[in-house]
Write a protein that holds these residues in place. Structure first.
Motif, PDB file in Angstrom:
ATOM      1  N   LEU A 123      21.926 -64.787  -1.667  1.00  0.00           N
ATOM      2  CA  LEU A 123      20.708 -63.985  -2.143  1.00  0.00           C
ATOM      3  C   LEU A 123      20.791 -63.597  -3.574  1.00  0.00           C
ATOM      4  CD1 LEU A 123      20.302 -61.475   1.055  1.00  0.00           C
ATOM      5  CD2 LEU A 123      18.948 -63.750   0.251  1.00  0.00           C
ATOM      6  N   ILE A 124      21.856 -63.295  -4.108  1.00  0.00           N
ATOM      7  CA  ILE A 124      22.115 -63.284  -5.780  1.00  0.00           C
ATOM      8  C   ILE A 124      21.568 -64.466  -6.374  1.00  0.00           C
ATOM      9  CG2 ILE A 124      23.899 -63.118  -7.410  1.00  0.00           C
ATOM     10  CD1 ILE A 124      25.489 -61.226  -5.642  1.00  0.00           C
ATOM     11  N   ALA A 125      22.314 -65.747  -5.547  1.00  0.00           N
ATOM     12  CA  ALA A 125      21.664 -67.052  -6.196  1.00  0.00           C
ATOM     13  C   ALA A 125      20.153 -67.194  -6.103  1.00  0.00           C
ATOM     14  CB  ALA A 125      22.375 -68.183  -5.328  1.00  0.00           C
ATOM     15  N   ASP A 126      19.689 -66.558  -5.212  1.00  0.00           N
ATOM     16  CA  ASP A 126      17.961 -66.500  -5.060  1.00  0.00           C
ATOM     17  C   ASP A 126      17.297 -65.837  -6.005  1.00  0.00           C
ATOM     18  OD1 ASP A 126      18.118 -68.656  -2.972  1.00  0.00           O
ATOM     19  OD2 ASP A 126      17.992 -67.420  -1.277  1.00  0.00           O
ATOM     20  N   PRO A 165      18.334 -53.736  -4.515  1.00  0.00           N
ATOM     21  CA  PRO A 165      17.472 -53.208  -3.446  1.00  0.00           C
ATOM     22  C   PRO A 165      16.858 -54.446  -2.685  1.00  0.00           C
ATOM     23  CG  PRO A 165      17.046 -52.291  -5.353  1.00  0.00           C
ATOM     24  CD  PRO A 165      17.871 -53.407  -5.727  1.00  0.00           C
ATOM     25  N   GLU A 166      16.663 -55.515  -3.208  1.00  0.00           N
ATOM     26  CA  GLU A 166      15.849 -56.801  -2.224  1.00  0.00           C
ATOM     27  C   GLU A 166      16.952 -57.124  -1.379  1.00  0.00           C
ATOM     28  OE1 GLU A 166      12.535 -58.327  -5.575  1.00  0.00           O
ATOM     29  OE2 GLU A 166      14.787 -58.900  -5.688  1.00  0.00           O
ATOM     30  N   ILE A 167      18.123 -57.261  -1.852  1.00  0.00           N
ATOM     31  CA  ILE A 167      19.169 -57.575  -0.906  1.00  0.00           C
ATOM     32  C   ILE A 167      19.311 -56.913   0.188  1.00  0.00           C
ATOM     33  CG2 ILE A 167      21.612 -58.228  -0.590  1.00  0.00           C
ATOM     34  CD1 ILE A 167      21.657 -59.304  -3.590  1.00  0.00           C
ATOM     35  N   ALA A 168      19.190 -55.595   0.023  1.00  0.00           N
ATOM     36  CA  ALA A 168      19.240 -54.566   0.967  1.00  0.00           C
ATOM     37  C   ALA A 168      18.266 -54.510   2.166  1.00  0.00           C
ATOM     38  CB  ALA A 168      19.477 -53.233   0.393  1.00  0.00           C
ATOM     39  N   GLY A 169      17.145 -54.745   1.525  1.00  0.00           N
ATOM     40  CA  GLY A 169      16.156 -54.819   2.303  1.00  0.00           C
ATOM     41  C   GLY A 169      16.076 -56.117   3.221  1.00  0.00           C
ATOM     42  N   ALA A 170      16.443 -57.326   2.718  1.00  0.00           N
ATOM     43  CA  ALA A 170      16.706 -58.727   3.328  1.00  0.00           C
ATOM     44  C   ALA A 170      17.923 -58.605   4.504  1.00  0.00           C
ATOM     45  CB  ALA A 170      17.052 -59.563   2.161  1.00  0.00           C
ATOM     46  N   GLY A 216      38.561 -66.311   1.170  1.00  0.00           N
ATOM     47  CA  GLY A 216      38.679 -65.343   2.148  1.00  0.00           C
ATOM     48  C   GLY A 216      36.986 -64.738   2.144  1.00  0.00           C
ATOM     49  N   LEU A 217      36.134 -65.126   1.792  1.00  0.00           N
ATOM     50  CA  LEU A 217      34.634 -64.490   1.828  1.00  0.00           C
ATOM     51  C   LEU A 217      34.322 -64.410   3.281  1.00  0.00           C
ATOM     52  CD1 LEU A 217      32.961 -66.543  -0.885  1.00  0.00           C
ATOM     53  CD2 LEU A 217      33.572 -64.156  -0.980  1.00  0.00           C
ATOM     54  N   THR A 218      33.783 -63.306   3.679  1.00  0.00           N
ATOM     55  CA  THR A 218      33.320 -62.833   5.062  1.00  0.00           C
ATOM     56  C   THR A 218      31.832 -63.842   5.071  1.00  0.00           C
ATOM     57  OG1 THR A 218      32.045 -60.988   4.413  1.00  0.00           O
ATOM     58  CG2 THR A 218      34.585 -61.170   5.118  1.00  0.00           C
ATOM     59  N   ASN A 219      31.386 -63.688   6.352  1.00  0.00           N
ATOM     60  CA  ASN A 219      29.987 -64.275   6.563  1.00  0.00           C
ATOM     61  C   ASN A 219      28.923 -63.233   5.597  1.00  0.00           C
ATOM     62  OD1 ASN A 219      29.783 -66.631   8.824  1.00  0.00           O
ATOM     63  ND2 ASN A 219      31.335 -65.103   9.390  1.00  0.00           N
ATOM     64  N   ARG A 220      28.957 -61.897   5.844  1.00  0.00           N
ATOM     65  CA  ARG A 220      28.245 -61.116   5.143  1.00  0.00           C
ATOM     66  C   ARG A 220      28.067 -61.175   3.770  1.00  0.00           C
ATOM     67  NH1 ARG A 220      24.538 -57.239   6.539  1.00  0.00           N
ATOM     68  NH2 ARG A 220      24.288 -58.959   8.251  1.00  0.00           N
ATOM     69  N   GLU A 221      29.335 -61.432   3.204  1.00  0.00           N
ATOM     70  CA  GLU A 221      29.544 -61.527   1.612  1.00  0.00           C
ATOM     71  C   GLU A 221      28.965 -63.023   1.262  1.00  0.00           C
ATOM     72  OE1 GLU A 221      33.708 -59.141   1.120  1.00  0.00           O
ATOM     73  OE2 GLU A 221      33.929 -61.319   1.543  1.00  0.00           O
ATOM     74  N   VAL A 222      28.791 -63.918   2.032  1.00  0.00           N
ATOM     75  CA  VAL A 222      28.369 -65.165   1.852  1.00  0.00           C
ATOM     76  C   VAL A 222      26.797 -64.972   1.720  1.00  0.00           C
ATOM     77  CG1 VAL A 222      27.804 -67.569   2.470  1.00  0.00           C
ATOM     78  CG2 VAL A 222      30.272 -66.619   2.335  1.00  0.00           C
ATOM     79  N   ASP A 223      26.272 -64.424   2.786  1.00  0.00           N
ATOM     80  CA  ASP A 223      24.945 -63.892   2.795  1.00  0.00           C
ATOM     81  C   ASP A 223      24.421 -63.376   1.560  1.00  0.00           C
ATOM     82  OD1 ASP A 223      24.642 -64.927   5.258  1.00  0.00           O
ATOM     83  OD2 ASP A 223      24.833 -62.906   6.602  1.00  0.00           O
ATOM     84  N   VAL A 224      25.245 -62.211   0.960  1.00  0.00           N
ATOM     85  CA  VAL A 224      24.986 -61.668  -0.076  1.00  0.00           C
ATOM     86  C   VAL A 224      24.976 -62.726  -1.569  1.00  0.00           C
ATOM     87  CG1 VAL A 224      25.859 -59.848  -1.873  1.00  0.00           C
ATOM     88  CG2 VAL A 224      25.695 -59.336   0.682  1.00  0.00           C
TER      89      VAL A 224
END
Length: 243
Positions: free
Chosen positions: A191-194, A199-204, A180-188
């Motif tokens: 970025l965690i995996a990267d 703060p860096e995720i917020a900026g990206a 049930g993950l959303t597109n934005r949750e997958v984006d997050v």
């Protein structure tokens, strides 16, 4: 420590390494940081387990291979007896067996001794805030190991709603992610995996840091992750890095 908890005052750190020159060198370097307080040094895993109760560190910087009481066993004991303490592995070795053993024992992050003082200090700060940090070599090995694992069966088809049918009729494609993950949750998650911090995720993603925390809490609940290490494993296991 949860994503929303913040340590007050300097981060209290216990340094564990069987080589005295390495241990004392790390302690001296970290002591130069205004926001880090070194509360002690242990020469092996047995001493580390004994010292945690008395020194009350927030983060234990743990060597893995030591002659008396290895770091993996000590990590498991500390995590079990003191769940409020975060263990950060710092090792000369970055082989699959060492990485898997450390993470399996409960380490929140893994650095090699090629890391410089600033990288180690940042990893300690991240650990104190409930975030995981991985050396780039470790991240690549995790990705390779998980890519070689047997494929995960596709999720059961979801019931198509009227809204989805109308979207398809308009030629709009909607991607369905697992759990049930959303597109934005997958984006997050990606970025965690990267290895990005909040703060860096917020900026990206051009969103507020508080929004990032909300997404992370929602994601962790959906995928049953306890920490960022679990989230990284989930990303590569589900192949989200390749979508």
């Amino acid at each position: 420590m949860s994503e929303t908890q913040r340590p007050t005052g300097p981060v209290r750190v216990l340094v564990v390494d069987d080589q005295q020159i390495v241990r004392e060198g790390l302690m001296s370097l970290l002591d130069l940081m205004d926001d880090i307080e070194v509360v002690g040094g242990a020469a092996d895993g047995v001493e580390a387990v004994s010292m945690v109760a008395g020194t009350r560190p927030q983060v234990v910087l743990m060597d893995l291979r030591m002659p008396r009481g290895g770091g993996v066993e000590a990590t498991a004991r500390i995590v079990a007896d003191h769940p409020e303490v975060t263990v950060l592995a710092l090792s000369t070795y970055a082989d699959d067996e060492s990485i898997a053993a450390a993470l399996g024992a409960g380490a929140r992050g893994y650095l090699t001794k090629d890391a410089n003082r600033e990288q180690i200090a940042m990893a300690i700060r991240n650990s104190a805030h409930g975030q995981s940090t991985f050396d780039p070599t470790v991240t690549r090995r995790l990705a390779a190991a998980l890519a070689a694992a047997p494929p995960v069966p596709p999720p059961a088809p979801v019931q198509e709603t009227e809204a989805v049918r109308r979207a398809k009729a308009r030629g709009v494609r909607r991607k369905v992610f697992p759990d049930g993950l959303t597109n934005r949750e997958v984006d997050v998650l990606r970025l965690i995996a990267d290895g990005l911090s909040n703060p860096e995720i917020a900026g990206a993603l051009f969103i507020e840091e508080a929004t990032v925390k909300t997404h992370i809490n929602n994601v962790f609940a959906k995928i049953d992750a306890r920490n960022r290490a679990d989230a990284v494993r989930y990303v590569f296991r589900q192949g989200l890095d390749r979508l």
